[in-house]
Design a protein around this motif. Structure first.
Motif, short mmCIF file in Angstrom:
data_model
loop_
_atom_site.label_atom_id
_atom_site.label_comp_id
_atom_site.label_asym_id
_atom_site.label_seq_id
_atom_site.Cartn_x
_atom_site.Cartn_y
_atom_site.Cartn_z
N MET A 53 0.86 -1.18 0.00
CA MET A 53 0.00 0.00 0.00
C MET A 53 0.90 1.24 0.00
N PRO A 54 0.78 2.09 -1.02
CA PRO A 54 1.56 3.33 -0.97
C PRO A 54 0.98 4.27 0.08
N TYR A 55 1.85 5.09 0.67
CA TYR A 55 1.37 6.04 1.67
C TYR A 55 0.61 7.20 1.04
N ASN A 56 0.91 7.52 -0.22
CA ASN A 56 0.20 8.60 -0.90
C ASN A 56 0.28 8.35 -2.40
N LEU A 57 -0.37 9.21 -3.16
CA LEU A 57 -0.40 9.07 -4.61
C LEU A 57 0.52 10.08 -5.30
N LYS A 58 1.46 10.62 -4.57
CA LYS A 58 2.40 11.60 -5.12
C LYS A 58 3.56 10.89 -5.81
N GLN A 59 4.28 11.65 -6.61
CA GLN A 59 5.47 11.14 -7.28
C GLN A 59 6.58 10.93 -6.25
N PRO A 60 7.61 10.14 -6.59
CA PRO A 60 8.72 9.92 -5.65
C PRO A 60 9.38 11.24 -5.23
N PHE A 71 6.13 2.89 0.97
CA PHE A 71 5.11 1.85 0.93
C PHE A 71 5.00 1.19 2.30
N PHE A 72 3.84 0.61 2.55
CA PHE A 72 3.60 -0.24 3.71
C PHE A 72 3.22 -1.60 3.16
N LEU A 73 3.89 -2.65 3.61
CA LEU A 73 3.62 -4.01 3.13
C LEU A 73 2.95 -4.81 4.24
N LYS A 77 0.28 -13.87 5.44
CA LYS A 77 0.76 -15.24 5.68
C LYS A 77 2.27 -15.21 5.75
N GLY A 78 2.82 -16.07 6.55
CA GLY A 78 4.27 -16.15 6.69
C GLY A 78 4.76 -15.31 7.86
N LYS A 79 5.94 -15.68 8.36
CA LYS A 79 6.53 -14.96 9.49
C LYS A 79 7.60 -14.01 8.98
N VAL A 80 7.53 -12.78 9.42
CA VAL A 80 8.52 -11.78 9.03
C VAL A 80 9.90 -12.19 9.53
N SER A 111 7.70 -4.28 11.88
CA SER A 111 7.36 -5.30 12.86
C SER A 111 6.68 -6.48 12.18
N GLN A 112 6.22 -7.42 12.98
CA GLN A 112 5.54 -8.59 12.45
C GLN A 112 4.19 -8.24 11.82
N HIS A 113 3.65 -7.09 12.14
CA HIS A 113 2.34 -6.70 11.64
C HIS A 113 2.42 -6.04 10.27
N GLY A 114 3.56 -5.50 9.93
CA GLY A 114 3.73 -4.86 8.64
C GLY A 114 5.12 -4.27 8.51
N GLN A 115 5.55 -4.14 7.30
CA GLN A 115 6.88 -3.63 7.01
C GLN A 115 6.75 -2.32 6.22
N GLU A 116 7.58 -1.37 6.57
CA GLU A 116 7.63 -0.11 5.85
C GLU A 116 8.87 -0.12 4.98
#
Length: 156
Positions: A53-60, A71-73, A77-80, A111-116
């Protein structure tokens, strides 16, 4: 007796002071209620199921001399903890792992809940670009997957 001149500032200083007192509450509300773009389609890569998921819709933007896109990933499923290293880049092809290891740009963290990730990106996003995710586990297996860029992210 001299008569004081009534200019704009002296006529409206109380209104301006009130506005200055109200503005922090507007910014507080916006920071407590962020609006993010929608999550992209999940993909299975190795033993992981990941949705970016991108944090916004702006250009880099320029960050430390390199263009990056945040991005936030989400790992459903699976362990980080099973990931040795993982990188994200945007371009026509995935960057080789040997090249990605030379710098700290594009590495997943969190963290285990999501990666930035501050993904490595070109200055402008074009239709031929994709989002590439490269993952290496502790056994040395390397997986690469990609997502097409949605139209909202492309440069006009």
């Amino acid at each position: 007796m001299s008569r004081s001149k009534r200019n704009f500032l002296s006529r409206n200083k109380y209104k301006l002071n009130g506005l200055v007192l109200i503005l922090p509450f507007i910014f507080l509300y916006q920071s407590l209620n962020p609006v993010f773009p929608s999550v992209w389609q999940k993909q299975i890569i190795g033993s992981f199921e990941i949705a970016p998921m991108p944090y916004n819709l702006k250009q880099p933007y320029l960050h430390g001399g390199h263009y990056t896109k945040d991005f936030f990933l989400i790992f459903s499923k699976g362990k980080v903890a099973d990931i040795r290293q993982a990188y994200l880049n945007i371009g026509e092809q995935a960057l080789p792992l040997v090249e990605l290891q030379k710098h700290d740009e594009g590495i997943l963290h969190g963290s285990q809940h999501g990666q930035e990730v501050h993904g490595i990106a070109p200055e402008t996003l074009k239709p031929e670009h994709k989002v590439w995710l490269t993952i290496e586990d502790w056994q040395g297996d390397v997986w690469v997957t990609s997502w097409d860029l949605p139209k909202e992210l492309l440069a006009d």
